[in-house]
Design an enzyme around this catalytic site. Structure first.
Site, PDB file in Angstrom:
ATOM      1  N   ASN A   9       0.867  -1.178   0.000  1.00 16.90           N
ATOM      2  CA  ASN A   9       0.000   0.000   0.000  1.00 16.90           C
ATOM      3  C   ASN A   9       0.902   1.226   0.000  1.00 16.90           C
ATOM      4  O   ASN A   9       1.505   1.552   1.023  1.00 16.90           O
ATOM      5  CB  ASN A   9      -0.898  -0.029   1.251  1.00 16.90           C
ATOM      6  N   LYS A  11       0.113   4.213  -0.215  1.00 13.88           N
ATOM      7  CA  LYS A  11      -0.542   5.392   0.381  1.00 13.88           C
ATOM      8  C   LYS A  11      -0.327   6.597  -0.554  1.00 13.88           C
ATOM      9  O   LYS A  11      -0.287   6.427  -1.770  1.00 13.88           O
ATOM     10  CB  LYS A  11      -0.035   5.632   1.803  1.00 13.88           C
ATOM     11  N   HIS A  99      -9.380   1.227   5.397  1.00 13.55           N
ATOM     12  CA  HIS A  99      -8.080   1.460   6.036  1.00 13.55           C
ATOM     13  C   HIS A  99      -8.271   2.444   7.187  1.00 13.55           C
ATOM     14  O   HIS A  99      -9.072   3.381   7.086  1.00 13.55           O
ATOM     15  CB  HIS A  99      -7.083   2.005   5.005  1.00 13.55           C
ATOM     16  N   GLU A 101      -6.614   4.866   8.105  1.00 13.30           N
ATOM     17  CA  GLU A 101      -6.395   6.271   7.730  1.00 13.30           C
ATOM     18  C   GLU A 101      -7.639   6.861   7.074  1.00 13.30           C
ATOM     19  O   GLU A 101      -7.942   8.042   7.245  1.00 13.30           O
ATOM     20  CB  GLU A 101      -5.160   6.361   6.818  1.00 13.30           C
ATOM     21  N   GLU A 171      -4.884  -4.673  10.878  1.00 14.97           N
ATOM     22  CA  GLU A 171      -3.844  -3.650  10.989  1.00 14.97           C
ATOM     23  C   GLU A 171      -4.048  -2.871  12.295  1.00 14.97           C
ATOM     24  O   GLU A 171      -4.807  -1.894  12.318  1.00 14.97           O
ATOM     25  CB  GLU A 171      -3.943  -2.665   9.815  1.00 14.97           C
ATOM     26  N   GLY A 177       3.007   2.446  10.674  1.00 13.74           N
ATOM     27  CA  GLY A 177       3.957   3.551  10.481  1.00 13.74           C
ATOM     28  C   GLY A 177       4.741   3.927  11.718  1.00 13.74           C
ATOM     29  O   GLY A 177       5.379   4.973  11.764  1.00 13.74           O
ATOM     30  N   SER A 217       3.883  -1.960  10.199  1.00 12.69           N
ATOM     31  CA  SER A 217       5.340  -2.005  10.329  1.00 12.69           C
ATOM     32  C   SER A 217       5.940  -3.347   9.928  1.00 12.69           C
ATOM     33  O   SER A 217       6.944  -3.771  10.506  1.00 12.69           O
ATOM     34  CB  SER A 217       5.772  -1.609  11.750  1.00 12.69           C
ATOM     35  N   GLY A 238       3.039  -1.041   4.189  1.00 11.30           N
ATOM     36  CA  GLY A 238       3.049   0.372   3.832  1.00 11.30           C
ATOM     37  C   GLY A 238       4.444   0.807   3.414  1.00 11.30           C
ATOM     38  O   GLY A 238       4.891   0.551   2.295  1.00 11.30           O
ATOM     39  N   GLY A 239       5.146   1.449   4.333  1.00 16.33           N
ATOM     40  CA  GLY A 239       6.452   2.051   4.039  1.00 16.33           C
ATOM     41  C   GLY A 239       7.416   1.150   3.271  1.00 16.33           C
ATOM     42  O   GLY A 239       8.044   1.590   2.304  1.00 16.33           O
TER      43      GLY A 239
HETATM   44  P1  13P Z   1       3.376   0.542   7.497  1.00 11.46           P
HETATM   45  O1  13P Z   1       3.838  -0.775   6.905  1.00 11.46           O
HETATM   46  O2  13P Z   1       4.072   1.721   6.942  1.00 11.46           O
HETATM   47  O3  13P Z   1       3.345   0.473   8.990  1.00 11.46           O
HETATM   48  O4  13P Z   1       1.837   0.709   7.028  1.00 11.46           O
HETATM   49  C1  13P Z   1       0.958  -0.321   7.207  1.00 11.46           C
HETATM   50  C2  13P Z   1      -0.299  -0.009   6.485  1.00 11.46           C
HETATM   51  O5  13P Z   1      -1.054   0.841   6.907  1.00 11.46           O
HETATM   52  C3  13P Z   1      -0.565  -0.729   5.233  1.00 11.46           C
HETATM   53  O6  13P Z   1      -1.860  -0.507   4.801  1.00 11.46           O
END
Ligand code: 13P
Length: 255
Positions: A9, A11, A99, A101, A171, A177, A217, A238-239
């Site tokens: 993802n 983002k 999600h 967010e 999640e 993050g 993470s 994510g990252g």
């Molecule tokens: P991170 O892997 O950056 O923690 O993000 C997880 C996430 O929200 C994937 O949708």
């Protein structure tokens, strides 16, 4: 079918040049990934790149594009929105829905999320439905109750046939993050709980066949251990999905 799914993802990250670098990097590493019908990679880029991703991945089986969101509306005068129909017409196969967010910053409600799931399924997109608690909820030992409610208020309202074409991602918000990942034991415990809930609401066969992904993470160093857990069928990353080498390591860690 219960597949192993490694989903990235992005983002709201990556300029066009960066997107091209990631896509080319994944394609360059594709032959090392060991993908099959049972182990797939999903890339959820920002909307402007989804057609590009889908086109680039077309020649690489089991490497597929996803959207990070879709509208709850079918079509029409909704400036700035992107419908499930549009997404599906771009050969995109998955869409992330709910999600944390989106729930937190865009105040998406359970009712809206159910409409989005319905839209996705009406257009043959597979929803990756996200659930997960805050640290405060976990500290108050209310995390199981909280996740159960998130499931019951949206994805559990689909019918027995449609639930078979859904993926759930756990999640925990405190792990997103932050660099703090859930321990394999914490993740496994919640994944087993989610599978039990699917079994209780629908049936054992559907629960057994459902892919449940962990997100929060996940990185090149911790993925392999998370993937040893019986109820963890993959990751929503994510990252680390923005770094070709790290994401490739995570993909290869899934056996
Ligand atoms: P991170 O892997 O950056 O923690 O993000 C997880 C996430 O929200 C994937 O949708």
């Amino acid at each position: 079918m219960r597949k192993k799914i490694i989903a990235g993802n992005w983002k709201m990250n990556a300029t066009k040049d960066e997107a091209v670098t990631i896509v080319n990097g994944l394609i360059a590493n594709y032959s090392d990934f060991g993908l099959s019908e049972n182990k797939i990679v999903v890339v959820a880029s920002p909307f402007p790149y989804i057609h590009y991703c889908a086109s680039m991945f077309a020649k690489f089986p089991n490497l597929v594009a996803a959207a990070q969101n879709c509208s709850e509306f079918e079509k029409g005068a909704y400036t700035g929105e992107v419908s499930a129909e549009i997404i599906a017409s771009l050969y995109v196969e998955y869409v992330i829905i709910g999600h944390s967010e989106r729930r937190q910053y865009f105040k998406e409600t359970d009712e809206q999320l159910l409409l989005k799931i319905n839209q996705a399924q009406n257009h043959n997109l597979i929803p990756i439905f996200c659930v997960g608690e805050t640290l405060e909820t976990r500290d108050n030992n209310k995390h199981f109750e909280f996740v159960k409610e998130q499931l019951e208020n949206a994805i559990f309202k689909v019918n027995e046939n449609d639930i078979k074409n859904c993926v759930i991602a756990y999640e925990p918000i405190w792990a997103i993050g932050t660099g703090v990942t859930a321990s394999p034991a914490q993740a496994q415990e919640m994944h087993a709980f989610i599978r039990e809930q699917v079994s209780a609401k629908f049936n054992g066969e559907t629960a057994k066949e459902m892919s449940i992904l962990y997100g929060g993470s996940v990185n090149a160093a911790n993925a392999a251990e998370l993937f040893t857990c019986a109820d963890i069928d993959g990751a929503l990353v994510g990252g680390a999905s923005l770094k070709v080498d790290d994401f490739s390591t995570i993909i290869k860690a899934m056996k």
